[in-house]
Write a protein that holds these residues in place. Structure first.
Motif, PDB file in Angstrom:
ATOM      1  N   ILE A  38       0.855  -1.188   0.000  1.00 31.81           N
ATOM      2  CA  ILE A  38       0.000   0.000   0.000  1.00 31.81           C
ATOM      3  C   ILE A  38       0.895   1.244   0.000  1.00 31.81           C
ATOM      4  N   GLY A  39       0.651   2.124  -0.938  1.00 26.08           N
ATOM      5  CA  GLY A  39       1.418   3.364  -1.015  1.00 26.08           C
ATOM      6  C   GLY A  39       2.667   3.289  -1.850  1.00 26.08           C
ATOM      7  N   THR A  40       2.953   2.138  -2.466  1.00 27.56           N
ATOM      8  CA  THR A  40       4.176   2.011  -3.269  1.00 27.56           C
ATOM      9  C   THR A  40       3.950   2.323  -4.731  1.00 27.56           C
ATOM     10  N   GLY A  41       2.697   2.533  -5.149  1.00 18.36           N
ATOM     11  CA  GLY A  41       2.406   2.756  -6.558  1.00 18.36           C
ATOM     12  C   GLY A  41       1.393   3.856  -6.750  1.00 18.36           C
ATOM     13  N   GLY A  42       1.303   4.358  -7.959  1.00 16.46           N
ATOM     14  CA  GLY A  42       0.365   5.407  -8.297  1.00 16.46           C
ATOM     15  C   GLY A  42      -0.945   4.855  -8.798  1.00 16.46           C
ATOM     16  N   GLY A  43      -1.966   5.690  -8.784  1.00 15.19           N
ATOM     17  CA  GLY A  43      -3.275   5.266  -9.246  1.00 15.19           C
ATOM     18  C   GLY A  43      -4.314   6.321  -8.953  1.00 15.19           C
ATOM     19  N   PRO A  44      -5.577   5.916  -8.847  1.00 14.56           N
ATOM     20  CA  PRO A  44      -6.660   6.884  -8.675  1.00 14.56           C
ATOM     21  C   PRO A  44      -6.528   7.753  -7.435  1.00 14.56           C
ATOM     22  N   VAL A  53       9.483  -2.283   3.484  1.00 13.83           N
ATOM     23  CA  VAL A  53      10.705  -2.691   4.164  1.00 13.83           C
ATOM     24  C   VAL A  53      10.440  -3.840   5.130  1.00 13.83           C
ATOM     25  N   VAL A  54      11.415  -4.709   5.234  1.00 14.51           N
ATOM     26  CA  VAL A  54      11.422  -5.788   6.221  1.00 14.51           C
ATOM     27  C   VAL A  54      12.373  -5.363   7.339  1.00 14.51           C
ATOM     28  N   THR A  55      11.830  -5.170   8.520  1.00 15.73           N
ATOM     29  CA  THR A  55      12.608  -4.705   9.667  1.00 15.73           C
ATOM     30  C   THR A  55      11.699  -4.765  10.875  1.00 15.73           C
ATOM     31  N   PRO A  56      12.230  -4.788  12.086  1.00 13.63           N
ATOM     32  CA  PRO A  56      11.367  -4.708  13.263  1.00 13.63           C
ATOM     33  C   PRO A  56      10.827  -3.295  13.456  1.00 13.63           C
ATOM     34  N   PRO A  57       9.876  -3.112  14.363  1.00 14.31           N
ATOM     35  CA  PRO A  57       9.479  -1.748  14.722  1.00 14.31           C
ATOM     36  C   PRO A  57      10.701  -0.938  15.148  1.00 14.31           C
ATOM     37  N   PHE A  58      10.852   0.234  14.539  1.00 14.62           N
ATOM     38  CA  PHE A  58      11.934   1.170  14.828  1.00 14.62           C
ATOM     39  C   PHE A  58      13.317   0.596  14.509  1.00 14.62           C
ATOM     40  N   GLY A  59      13.394  -0.409  13.630  1.00 16.46           N
ATOM     41  CA  GLY A  59      14.657  -1.043  13.294  1.00 16.46           C
ATOM     42  C   GLY A  59      15.646  -0.065  12.684  1.00 16.46           C
ATOM     43  N   MET A  60      16.926  -0.250  12.983  1.00 15.07           N
ATOM     44  CA  MET A  60      17.948   0.661  12.488  1.00 15.07           C
ATOM     45  C   MET A  60      18.114   0.557  10.978  1.00 15.07           C
ATOM     46  N   THR A  61      18.059  -0.663  10.451  1.00 10.87           N
ATOM     47  CA  THR A  61      18.231  -0.886   9.014  1.00 10.87           C
ATOM     48  C   THR A  61      17.018  -1.624   8.481  1.00 10.87           C
ATOM     49  N   ALA A  65      13.607  -4.585  -1.667  1.00  3.03           N
ATOM     50  CA  ALA A  65      14.036  -4.819  -3.043  1.00  3.03           C
ATOM     51  C   ALA A  65      14.319  -3.486  -3.720  1.00  3.03           C
ATOM     52  N   GLN A  66      15.450  -3.400  -4.396  1.00  5.37           N
ATOM     53  CA  GLN A  66      15.858  -2.179  -5.070  1.00  5.37           C
ATOM     54  C   GLN A  66      15.454  -2.262  -6.533  1.00  5.37           C
ATOM     55  N   LEU A  75      13.013   6.943  -4.305  1.00  8.14           N
ATOM     56  CA  LEU A  75      13.070   5.809  -3.397  1.00  8.14           C
ATOM     57  C   LEU A  75      13.703   4.598  -4.076  1.00  8.14           C
ATOM     58  N   SER A  76      14.006   3.583  -3.294  1.00  7.42           N
ATOM     59  CA  SER A  76      14.595   2.360  -3.838  1.00  7.42           C
ATOM     60  C   SER A  76      13.557   1.470  -4.508  1.00  7.42           C
ATOM     61  N   TYR A  77      12.285   1.595  -4.092  1.00  6.27           N
ATOM     62  CA  TYR A  77      11.256   0.680  -4.594  1.00  6.27           C
ATOM     63  C   TYR A  77      10.098   1.481  -5.164  1.00  6.27           C
ATOM     64  N   TYR A  78       9.764   1.192  -6.431  1.00  2.00           N
ATOM     65  CA  TYR A  78       8.572   1.753  -7.079  1.00  2.00           C
ATOM     66  C   TYR A  78       7.785   0.604  -7.681  1.00  2.00           C
TER      67      TYR A  78
END
Length: 738
Positions: A38-44, A53-61, A65-66, A75-78
Motif C-alpha cells: 500500500i502506497g508504493t504505486g500510483g493510481g486513482p 521494508v522488512v525490519t522490526p518496529p523502529f529497526g535501524m536498518t 528490493a531495489q 526511493l529504492s522501490y517503485y
C-alpha cells in the motif's frame, strides 16, 4: 449553559473509569493483515511513496528490493518498475530524504555484473510476497530464475537465494556507488566480506561535515565461496580504498545459498557483534518467527472490530508504517552521534520528520509505543547537546528541511503526558534556545528550502520576529507559514516552562504564541504574509506546501482565538464549508490534517463526522495507490489510525483529542501501564457516520473531546451512531486549548 460550565463538566467527567480487557482476538495473526505494498504505486488516489521494508518496529536498518537506485527525491522501490537490481539495507526515511550508509546484496547467475542496469533482473508482482517479517520474489527469465527470500532483525538480515539447478551461483555485495569512497575487503578463510559506505544525503542538505561517518557491514555465507573485488570506476578523489564491491562465487549445486548481513554505524566489529547477537545461526524460519512476533506484539496494542477486510488491511498497514519511525540508532549500549561525529554510550534515534510527525504520528507513539518515548526525547536532547540545536529532520545529522522547531512540540507533549527518561532541565534549555536565539546569519539569510551552504536554520527569520512579531516575507522565505508554526511552538515552549516552574517565562511565551494574529488580514478574512515595513505581501507569498486556505486554519493552540478573528462560530463554520466545498482541502499534505476536526469547536461536530468519514473513504484504500501523498515517517498513516478509532489530536501537545467518526464498532488500546482504553460505537456502519449520543466512563459526554488522562484511566468512550446528523455536542463553545 456557559462555556466555563461546559469545561468544568468535561473536566469532572475525567474522574469516571471503566476497565475492559484488550488485545487482539485469540489466535488472530495481525501481521497477515499488513499489506506493505500500500502506497508504493500510483493510481486513482495518489502515490504514497512508501517502501515495503522488512525490519522490526523502529529497526535501524530496513531491507527492501531495489527496483531503482534511490536519490533525494527518489526511493529504492517503485511498484511500477519491472526489474530488481539488488536488496538494499536502507536507512532512507522518505522520498525527500536520501539514503545514507546503505549496502546492497544481489544474487546473480552467469557472468559477474556490477552495474545497476546490467545486473537487474526482471520480475512480476505475481511472484512477489511482501510482509513486515518476510519478502520473497522470483527474478529472471523463465528457466533461469532466482528465488530470493529475506527476513531481518534490528541491525541484520538473513537472505535465502535459490538458483537454477546447475547454474553458476554468485552473490554481489555493493559497498558504495561510483564516486563515493567506500570499500570492501574479502576474507575467504572466514567466509566473510566486510566494508563501509560513507555516503549520506544530508552532506548536501545540512551544515555539518562528518569525516568519521560510515555505514559498516559484515556479510557471511552459509557455504564456502571464492571471493573477488571489483574496483571503483573511476576511483573517487582522495579515495584510499579503490574496491567498492565484491563477489562471492559458489560451486554449482541444488542447495540454496544463505547470506547473513550485520550493519553498524560504529565499526565493522560492531556490525559483526550485532549479527552475532541477532542472527547467530542459519535458521531462517527462527529469525522470521522472532520478527513476526515483534510485529504481532506491537500491532496487538490496538485491537479493532467492525472493520471490513479492506479497512482492516488499511488500518494495520497504517499502524505498521507508523511504527517504523523514528529509527533507532542504538547498538547494544552505544550509538554513533551524527552531530559531533563520535561514538557515545547510551541510546539514540534518528529520522524524526518533526514538521510532519508532531501532528499525529508522535502522539500515536505515546499510546502504542510508550516505552520508547522517553528515549526518543532524550535522543533529541543529546543532539542538542552535541550539535547545539535539536534537529528538524535528522537524516542522520542536521538538514535544513521544512520550517519551525517542532521538536518543541514533541518535548512539550512528552512532558505534559508525564513521560520520564529524559532531562527536563536540558529540555527547557533546548526549547528556550529554539525560541530565543536566531540562527547564525539570520539577518542576511533568506533560508530558502534546501539552500546549500547555510548554517543550521532553526527558526529562520526569528531575529526579525523578535522585533516585529512576525517574519517578513521580503526577507525570509516561507515567512507566513513560519510565523504561524513558530506561534504554535511558542505555546509548546510555554508548556515546558510551566512544567519546570518558570512562571514568568510561561506567561511570556504564552503571550508570544498569540503573534499569529499579526498575519490575519480582516479585509480578506485570511492569514497573509507581511513585509518588513508592515504592509501586506501578496496572498500567495510566504507559504510552505500550502496556501492561504489551509494556513488560515493553522492555529492549533488557540482555536478559540481564531474563532474571534473570524467573527464568531458561524463565520468560522462558513469558512470551513467554503474550504471543503471548494476543494481546497489538500489531505495529501500535513498542514490540512487537523482542519476537518475544527467543526467540533464551532458547534457543528456532525460536519467533522461527515468530513472525516469522507476523507477516510476517498484518500485511503487497500491498493498500491491507497495512500495519497508522502507518508513522511508515518504521519499520513497515523491520521488514519486515529480517525478510524474516532478521535484526533488537533493540538497534540495539549493531550486533548477531538472526536470524529470512528470506523470501528469496538477498539481496545493497551496503554503504558497495561490499562485499556476502549471505544464502543453501537449501530455503526458505512452509512452511519453521525454520533447520536456519547458516554465517557458511564457518564454523558457533552463535548466532542477526550483527554490522554481519560485513556490512561482506562475509561470507555461509548458512542451511538446514526445515519442522520444529530445535535450532540452542538452547544459546546471552544474555550481555546490553553
Amino acid at each position: 449553559m456557559t462555556v466555563s460550565r461546559y469545561v468544568v463538566l468535561a473536566c469532572a467527567l475525567l474522574g469516571l473509569a471503566g476497565v475492559v480487557a484488550g488485545g487482539p482476538a485469540r489466535g488472530e495473526d495481525l501481521v497477515d493483515l499488513v499489506h506493505p505494498l500500500i502506497g508504493t504505486g500510483g493510481g486513482p488516489i495518489g502515490y504514497g511513496r512508501t517502501m515495503p521494508v522488512v525490519t522490526p518496529p523502529f529497526g535501524m536498518t530496513g531491507w527492501v528490493a531495489q527496483t531503482r537506485q534511490s536519490g533525494h527525491p527518489g526511493l529504492s522501490y517503485y511498484h511500477k518498475d519491472r526489474s530488481i537490481s539488488g536488496f538494499v539495507g536502507t536507512h532512507q526515511a522518505a522520498l525527500w530524504m536520501g539514503d545514507y550508509g546503505e549496502v546492497v546484496i544481489m544474487p546473480e547467475s552467469g557472468a559477474a555484473r556490477s552495474g545497476v542496469a546490467e545486473r537487474a533482473l526482471p520480475f512480476s508482482h505475481r511472484d512477489e510476497v511482501a510482509r513486515p517479517d518476510y519478502y520473497r520474489v522470483v527474478m529472471g527469465p523463465e528457466g533461469r530464475a532466482i528465488r530470493a527470500e529475506m527476513t531481518a532483525a534490528a541491525h541484520a538480515a538473513l537472505f535465502r537465494f535459490t538458483f537454477p539447478a546447475g547454474a553458476a551461483r554468485r552473490v554481489m555485495v555493493e559497498a558504495s556507488r561510483p564516486g563515493y569512497a567506500g570499500g570492501v575487503r574479502v576474507d575467504e578463510a572466514k567466509g566473510e566480506i566486510t566494508g563501509y559506505d560513507p555516503r549520506r544525503s544530508d552532506a548536501d542538505l545540512g551544515p555539518l561535515k562528518l569525516p568519521q561517518f560510515r555505514g559498516y557491514f559484515v556479510v557471511q555465507f552459509s557455504r564456502p565461496a571464492r571471493m573477488s573485488v571489483y574496483p571503483a570506476m573511476p576511483p573517487p578523489d582522495g579515495a584510499t580504498d579503490r574496491e567498492r564491491g565484491a563477489f562471492a562465487t559458489f560451486d554449482p549445486g541444488t542447495d540454496a545459498v544463505e547470506v547473513r548481513v550485520g550493519t553498524s554505524f560504529i565499526s565493522v566489529e560492531q556490525a559483526r557483534e550485532n549479527l552475532r547477537r541477532e542472527i547467530p545461526g542459519w535458521d531462517f524460519e527462527a529469525v522470521r518467527r522472532t520478527l513476526h512476533d515483534a510485529w504481532q506484539e506491537k500491532l496487538g496494542r490496538i485491537a479493532v472490530e467492525g472493520l471490513d477486510d479492506a479497512q482492516r488491511h488499511i488500518f494495520y498497514t497504517a499502524l505498521y508504517h507508523a511504527l517504523l519511525y523514528p529509527r533507532s540508532l542504538s547498538e547494544y549500549g552505544r550509538y554513533y552521534g551524527a552531530f559531533d561525529d563520535r561514538v557515545h554510550e547510551g541510546a539514540s534515534y534518528t529520522d524524526f520528520a518533526t514538521w510532519d510527525i508532531f501532528r499525529a504520528e508522535f502522539s500515536l507513539l505515546t499510546l502504542v509505543a510508550p516505552e520508547r518515548v522517553g528515549g526518543m526525547i532524550q535522543a533529541l536532547l543529546q543532539d542538542y547537546r552535541q550539535g547545539g540545536w535539536m534537529p528538524k529532520w535528522p537524516n542522520p545529522s542536521y538538514t535544513n528541511i521544512m520550517i519551525g522547531t517542532h521538536a518543541d512540540s514533541l518535548v512539550a507533549e512528552a512532558i505534559g503526558k508525564g513521560f520520564a527518561g529524559f532531562d527536563r532541565s536540558l529540555a527547557w534549555e533546548a526549547v528556550r534556545k529554539d525560541a530565543t536565539v536566531p540562527p547564525d546569519g539570520d539577518a542576511t539569510n533568506d533560508w530558502r528550502d534546501r539552500k546549500p551552504g547555510t548554517p543550521y536554520e532553526a527558526r529562520g527569520g526569528l531575529g526579525h520576529a523578535l522585533r516585529l512579531g512576525y517574519i517578513p516575507a521580503d526577507r525570509t522565505a516561507e515567512a507566513a507559514s513560519s510565523t504561524l508554526d513558530d506561534a504554535y511552538d511558542d505555546w509548546c515552549v510555554a508548556q515546558v516552562a510551566k512544567a519546570v516552574g518558570r512562571r514568568t517565562e510561561y506567561e511570556h511565551f504564552l503571550r508570544r504564541s498569540m503573534d499569529y494574529r499579526t498575519l490575519f488580514n480582516p479585509a480578506t478574512g485570511f492569514m497573509q504574509a507581511r513585509k518588513l515595513d508592515g504592509s501586506w505581501a501578496g496572498p500567495d507569498a510566504g507559504w510552505t506546501e500550502g496556501g492561504k486556505w489551509v494556513y488560515t486554519f493553522d492555529v492549533l493552540h488557540d482555536v478559540g482565538g481564531l474563532i474571534g478573528l473570524m467573527g464568531g462560530r458561524a463565520a468560522l463554520a462558513a469558512r470551513l464549508d467554503r474550504y471543503f466545498d471548494g476543494n481546497y482541502d489538500w489531505h495529501s499534505n500535513e498542514p490540512s490534517h487537523h482542519v476537518p476536526y475544527l467543526y467540533d469547536f464551532v458547534g457543528q461536530p456532525w460536519k467533522t463526522q461527515a468530513r472525516v468519514r469522507e476523507i477516510m473513504r476517498t484518500e485511503y484504500a487497500d491498493t498500491v495507490s491507497g495512500l495519497d501523498g508522502d507518508d513522511d515517517c508515518g504521519q499520513m498513516s497515523a491520521w488514519y489510525v486515529f480517525s478510524a478509532l474516532g478521535f484526533y489530536p488537533v493540538n497534540p501537545a495539549s493531550g486533548v483529542y477531538m472526536i470524529g467518526s470512528p470506523l470501528v464498532s469496538r477498539a481496545r488500546l493497551r496503554m503504558a501501564d497495561g490499562a485499556v482504553f476502549t471505544v464502543v460505537a453501537d449501530r455503526n456502519g458505512a452509512d452511519d457516520p453521525y454520533i447520536r449520543s456519547a458516554m465517557l466512563g458511564g457518564a454523558p459526554l457533552p463535548v466532542p473531546m477526550l483527554t490522554y488522562q481519560d485513556m490512561m484511566a482506562a475509561r470507555t468512550l461509548h458512542l451511538v451512531m446514526a445515519a442522520r446528523p444529530g445535535r450532540w455536542g452542538a452547544r459546546w463553545i471552544a474555550p481555546g486549548l490553553r
